[in-house]
Design a protein around this motif. Sequence first.
Motif, PDB file in Angstrom:
ATOM      1  N   LYS A 218     -49.678   7.494 -17.209  1.00 24.92           N
ATOM      2  CA  LYS A 218     -49.180   6.131 -17.086  1.00 24.92           C
ATOM      3  C   LYS A 218     -49.491   5.575 -15.703  1.00 24.92           C
ATOM      4  O   LYS A 218     -49.344   6.275 -14.726  1.00 24.92           O
ATOM      5  CB  LYS A 218     -47.689   6.166 -17.318  1.00 24.92           C
ATOM      6  N   PRO A 219     -49.897   4.378 -15.650  1.00 23.20           N
ATOM      7  CA  PRO A 219     -50.208   3.746 -14.363  1.00 23.20           C
ATOM      8  C   PRO A 219     -48.925   3.432 -13.610  1.00 23.20           C
ATOM      9  O   PRO A 219     -47.901   3.191 -14.221  1.00 23.20           O
ATOM     10  CB  PRO A 219     -50.925   2.457 -14.774  1.00 23.20           C
TER      11      PRO A 219
ATOM     12  N   THR B 161     -46.139   1.484 -11.536  1.00 23.48           N
ATOM     13  CA  THR B 161     -45.602   0.137 -11.755  1.00 23.48           C
ATOM     14  C   THR B 161     -45.723  -0.684 -10.471  1.00 23.48           C
ATOM     15  O   THR B 161     -46.112  -0.176  -9.443  1.00 23.48           O
ATOM     16  CB  THR B 161     -44.140   0.261 -12.140  1.00 23.48           C
TER      17      THR B 161
ATOM     18  N   ALA C 272     -50.137  -4.436 -11.202  1.00 21.31           N
ATOM     19  CA  ALA C 272     -49.678  -3.511 -12.239  1.00 21.31           C
ATOM     20  C   ALA C 272     -50.200  -3.961 -13.593  1.00 21.31           C
ATOM     21  O   ALA C 272     -50.582  -3.157 -14.432  1.00 21.31           O
ATOM     22  CB  ALA C 272     -48.158  -3.472 -12.234  1.00 21.31           C
ATOM     23  N   THR C 273     -50.226  -5.229 -13.787  1.00 19.53           N
ATOM     24  CA  THR C 273     -50.704  -5.743 -15.079  1.00 19.53           C
ATOM     25  C   THR C 273     -52.157  -5.352 -15.286  1.00 19.53           C
ATOM     26  O   THR C 273     -52.548  -4.882 -16.349  1.00 19.53           O
ATOM     27  CB  THR C 273     -50.579  -7.274 -15.099  1.00 19.53           C
TER      28      THR C 273
ATOM     29  N   LYS D 226     -53.633  -2.954 -13.939  1.00 14.79           N
ATOM     30  CA  LYS D 226     -53.695  -1.506 -14.070  1.00 14.79           C
ATOM     31  C   LYS D 226     -53.399  -1.126 -15.520  1.00 14.79           C
ATOM     32  O   LYS D 226     -54.018  -0.267 -16.098  1.00 14.79           O
ATOM     33  CB  LYS D 226     -52.643  -0.895 -13.146  1.00 14.79           C
ATOM     34  N   ARG D 227     -52.437  -1.778 -16.068  1.00 14.92           N
ATOM     35  CA  ARG D 227     -52.091  -1.431 -17.451  1.00 14.92           C
ATOM     36  C   ARG D 227     -53.262  -1.748 -18.365  1.00 14.92           C
ATOM     37  O   ARG D 227     -53.528  -1.046 -19.310  1.00 14.92           O
ATOM     38  CB  ARG D 227     -50.859  -2.205 -17.856  1.00 14.92           C
TER      39      ARG D 227
ATOM     40  N   PHE E 235     -55.577   0.930 -17.998  1.00 11.92           N
ATOM     41  CA  PHE E 235     -54.975   2.105 -18.648  1.00 11.92           C
ATOM     42  C   PHE E 235     -55.156   1.995 -20.162  1.00 11.92           C
ATOM     43  O   PHE E 235     -55.522   2.953 -20.834  1.00 11.92           O
ATOM     44  CB  PHE E 235     -53.499   2.159 -18.281  1.00 11.92           C
ATOM     45  N   ASP E 236     -54.920   0.833 -20.642  1.00 14.41           N
ATOM     46  CA  ASP E 236     -55.067   0.637 -22.091  1.00 14.41           C
ATOM     47  C   ASP E 236     -56.496   0.967 -22.502  1.00 14.41           C
ATOM     48  O   ASP E 236     -56.754   1.622 -23.487  1.00 14.41           O
ATOM     49  CB  ASP E 236     -54.757  -0.826 -22.411  1.00 14.41           C
TER      50      ASP E 236
END
Length: 150
Positions: A64-65, A67, A116-117, A119-120, A123-124
């Motif tokens: 998980k990235p 936050t 963070a966004t 990064k997500r 990550f996705d």
Amino acid sequence: MAKKAKGSHSASSPSTSASSGKLVLRIKSNEGIKRSVRQTNSRKKLIAKQKKKKQKIDAKKPKKPPTAFFYFLEDFRKEFQEQNPDVKSMRDIGKACGEKWKTMTYEEKVQYYDIATEKRAEFDRAVAEFNKKMESGEFEESDEESEFEE
DNA sequence: CTATTGATTGTTCAA
DNA sequence: TTGAACAATCAATAG
């Protein structure tokens, strides 16, 4: 080499104007919730070892990235250590961070939220690629953990 | 020496 | 809607 290329954010300029008032995160509306029971009161320390044990090098599943708060921590830590060289340990810093974090305004925090966004999103994509790789033919892990072989 | 804990908030998943 | 868990970090502690 691994990474650490983030030496300079370089102002990635994550579409500053793109936001244009369209916030994907709805952080507000927290006034009535009261955080419930202090957030997971049972978590405590009975989860066994939830955290990583060391440097878990999992080249497989993407973890998980961090936050937004964690990104803030990275910057804050440096400053905190400079201003408080006597203080050691993340525990004190964490507390200070949390306290300051709450004092920060949305505009200041939004910067980290934005990071963070992204990064997500990355990550996705990593997950998608990971799944694709799995389908490719590398069937490893699954669920069985009978034997560990290195 | 090695492994684990501790403290912070944010994000995501399952029921 | 809410609980539960995990993400990074590094000093300190336990064995």
